[in-house]
Design a protein around this motif. Structure first.
Motif, PDB file in Angstrom:
ATOM      1  N   ARG A 276       0.444   6.356  -6.079  1.00 52.01           N
ATOM      2  CA  ARG A 276      -0.846   6.594  -7.854  1.00 52.01           C
ATOM      3  C   ARG A 276      -2.347   6.492  -7.858  1.00 52.01           C
ATOM      4  O   ARG A 276      -2.920   5.532  -8.548  1.00 52.01           O
ATOM      5  CB  ARG A 276      -0.113   4.495  -8.853  1.00 52.01           C
ATOM      6  CG  ARG A 276       0.961   5.278  -8.260  1.00 52.01           C
ATOM      7  CD  ARG A 276       1.858   4.565  -9.701  1.00 52.01           C
ATOM      8  NE  ARG A 276       2.805   4.018 -10.598  1.00 52.01           N
ATOM      9  CZ  ARG A 276       3.682   3.006 -11.148  1.00 52.01           C
ATOM     10  NH1 ARG A 276       2.734   2.650 -11.763  1.00 52.01           N
ATOM     11  NH2 ARG A 276       4.742   3.077 -11.986  1.00 52.01           N
ATOM     12  N   GLY A 277      -1.997   6.093  -5.985  1.00 47.81           N
ATOM     13  CA  GLY A 277      -4.196   6.370  -5.961  1.00 47.81           C
ATOM     14  C   GLY A 277      -4.402   5.181  -4.833  1.00 47.81           C
ATOM     15  O   GLY A 277      -4.113   4.247  -4.381  1.00 47.81           O
ATOM     16  N   VAL A 278      -5.699   5.371  -4.131  1.00 45.34           N
ATOM     17  CA  VAL A 278      -6.033   4.594  -4.007  1.00 45.34           C
ATOM     18  C   VAL A 278      -6.640   2.884  -4.456  1.00 45.34           C
ATOM     19  O   VAL A 278      -6.293   2.357  -3.483  1.00 45.34           O
ATOM     20  CB  VAL A 278      -6.921   5.056  -2.850  1.00 45.34           C
ATOM     21  CG1 VAL A 278      -7.776   4.290  -1.930  1.00 45.34           C
ATOM     22  CG2 VAL A 278      -7.449   6.778  -1.920  1.00 45.34           C
TER      23      VAL A 278
ATOM     24  N   ALA B  99      -3.214   1.199  -4.324  1.00 51.65           N
ATOM     25  CA  ALA B  99      -2.844   1.553  -3.759  1.00 51.65           C
ATOM     26  C   ALA B  99      -3.046  -0.349  -3.173  1.00 51.65           C
ATOM     27  O   ALA B  99      -2.501  -0.747  -2.428  1.00 51.65           O
ATOM     28  CB  ALA B  99      -2.539   2.011  -2.397  1.00 51.65           C
ATOM     29  N   ALA B 100      -4.678   0.079  -2.995  1.00 56.22           N
ATOM     30  CA  ALA B 100      -5.135  -1.177  -2.153  1.00 56.22           C
ATOM     31  C   ALA B 100      -4.736  -2.392  -3.136  1.00 56.22           C
ATOM     32  O   ALA B 100      -4.348  -3.947  -2.300  1.00 56.22           O
ATOM     33  CB  ALA B 100      -6.923  -0.954  -2.606  1.00 56.22           C
ATOM     34  N   VAL B 101      -4.537  -2.633  -4.235  1.00 60.93           N
ATOM     35  CA  VAL B 101      -4.291  -4.203  -5.019  1.00 60.93           C
ATOM     36  C   VAL B 101      -2.615  -4.528  -4.426  1.00 60.93           C
ATOM     37  O   VAL B 101      -2.074  -5.376  -4.551  1.00 60.93           O
ATOM     38  CB  VAL B 101      -4.293  -3.113  -6.427  1.00 60.93           C
ATOM     39  CG1 VAL B 101      -3.723  -4.606  -7.880  1.00 60.93           C
ATOM     40  CG2 VAL B 101      -6.358  -3.729  -7.007  1.00 60.93           C
TER      41      VAL B 101
ATOM     42  N   ALA C 234       0.662  -1.694   0.360  1.00 61.30           N
ATOM     43  CA  ALA C 234       0.013  -0.185   0.076  1.00 61.30           C
ATOM     44  C   ALA C 234       0.636   1.183   0.028  1.00 61.30           C
ATOM     45  O   ALA C 234       0.135   2.252  -0.866  1.00 61.30           O
ATOM     46  CB  ALA C 234      -0.903  -0.178   1.093  1.00 61.30           C
ATOM     47  N   VAL C 235       1.590   1.361   0.930  1.00 63.42           N
ATOM     48  CA  VAL C 235       3.194   2.076   0.770  1.00 63.42           C
ATOM     49  C   VAL C 235       3.774   2.443  -0.471  1.00 63.42           C
ATOM     50  O   VAL C 235       3.501   3.562  -1.147  1.00 63.42           O
ATOM     51  CB  VAL C 235       3.883   2.843   2.119  1.00 63.42           C
ATOM     52  CG1 VAL C 235       4.707   2.943   1.954  1.00 63.42           C
ATOM     53  CG2 VAL C 235       3.167   2.493   3.641  1.00 63.42           C
ATOM     54  N   PHE C 236       3.765   1.446  -0.897  1.00 55.57           N
ATOM     55  CA  PHE C 236       5.599   1.597  -1.748  1.00 55.57           C
ATOM     56  C   PHE C 236       4.137   2.120  -3.284  1.00 55.57           C
ATOM     57  O   PHE C 236       4.516   2.897  -4.186  1.00 55.57           O
ATOM     58  CB  PHE C 236       5.027   0.643  -2.964  1.00 55.57           C
ATOM     59  CG  PHE C 236       6.330   0.658  -3.625  1.00 55.57           C
ATOM     60  CD1 PHE C 236       6.992   0.853  -3.701  1.00 55.57           C
ATOM     61  CD2 PHE C 236       6.199  -0.441  -4.813  1.00 55.57           C
ATOM     62  CE1 PHE C 236       8.598   0.977  -5.062  1.00 55.57           C
ATOM     63  CE2 PHE C 236       6.747  -0.108  -6.327  1.00 55.57           C
ATOM     64  CZ  PHE C 236       8.462  -0.157  -5.750  1.00 55.57           C
TER      65      PHE C 236
END
Length: 184
Positions: free
Chosen positions: A152-154, A157-159, A146-148
């Motif tokens: 690029r967006g939520v 980050a979730a994926v 998520a941090v990395f």
């Protein structure tokens, strides 16, 4: 100087403080020192975990090395694919070296940063939860992904967080299988 001698107790070593000096001193001044590390508190001796600094160095260095090797291998393949008809041997070698060096640096830095983030998140999770088990590694993998990809967006980050959690879970499961069946 400490010298290792086989004695009745294998967990000690003999130490003679005046060994380098030519003094007529008996062997009664030999000291038995332990070979295992000494801890001030018993809680320290029960922990079988690296410190956060050792984790940081290990994961970042291992990630950089693995990423550099993978990137160099990928660069060699793309360098060979970029050969053109009529290239001399020097030009072919130059293409391969340039391509492998560029991709090796690129992949090495990316994977090294992932290792850096993972080490920090894992140390924070272990400190917060006050336990070190497989679930803390999975949570650290989730947080690292998520941090990395947070810039690029939520959704990204979730994926990436889900993928990081699955990869960390797979590594933990693989480690357990190896311990059980390979007797590591």
């Amino acid at each position: 100087m400490a010298t290792n001698h086989t004695s009745d107790d294998e967990s000690t070593r003999l130490y003679h403080p005046y060994q380098n000096y030519e003094l007529p001193i008996n062997s009664q001044y030999l000291y038995k020192l332990p070979t295992s590390p000494e801890y001030l508190f018993t809680e320290e001796s029960l922990k079988k975990r690296r410190s956060w600094g050792e984790n940081l160095t290990f994961y970042t260095g291992t990630g950089y090395l693995a990423g550099s090797l993978a990137g160099a291998a990928s660069g060699i393949v793309s360098g060979v694919k970029s050969f053109e008809y009529g290239d001399t041997a020097k030009l072919k070698v130059n293409r391969v070296l340039n391509s492998s060096g560029y991709k090796g640096r690129l992949f090495g830095c990316r994977v090294g940063v992932v290792g850096l983030i993972y080490a920090g998140v894992e140390s924070g999770v272990v400190e917060f939860m006050d336990r070190d088990d497989g679930w803390s590694s999975v949570v650290a993998g989730l947080g690292t992904g998520a941090v990395f990809r947070a810039a690029r967006g939520v959704r990204s980050a979730a994926v990436a967080g889900a993928l990081g959690g699955m990869v960390a879970g797979g590594v933990v499961a693989g480690k357990q299988v190896l311990r059980r069946y390979a007797h590591i």
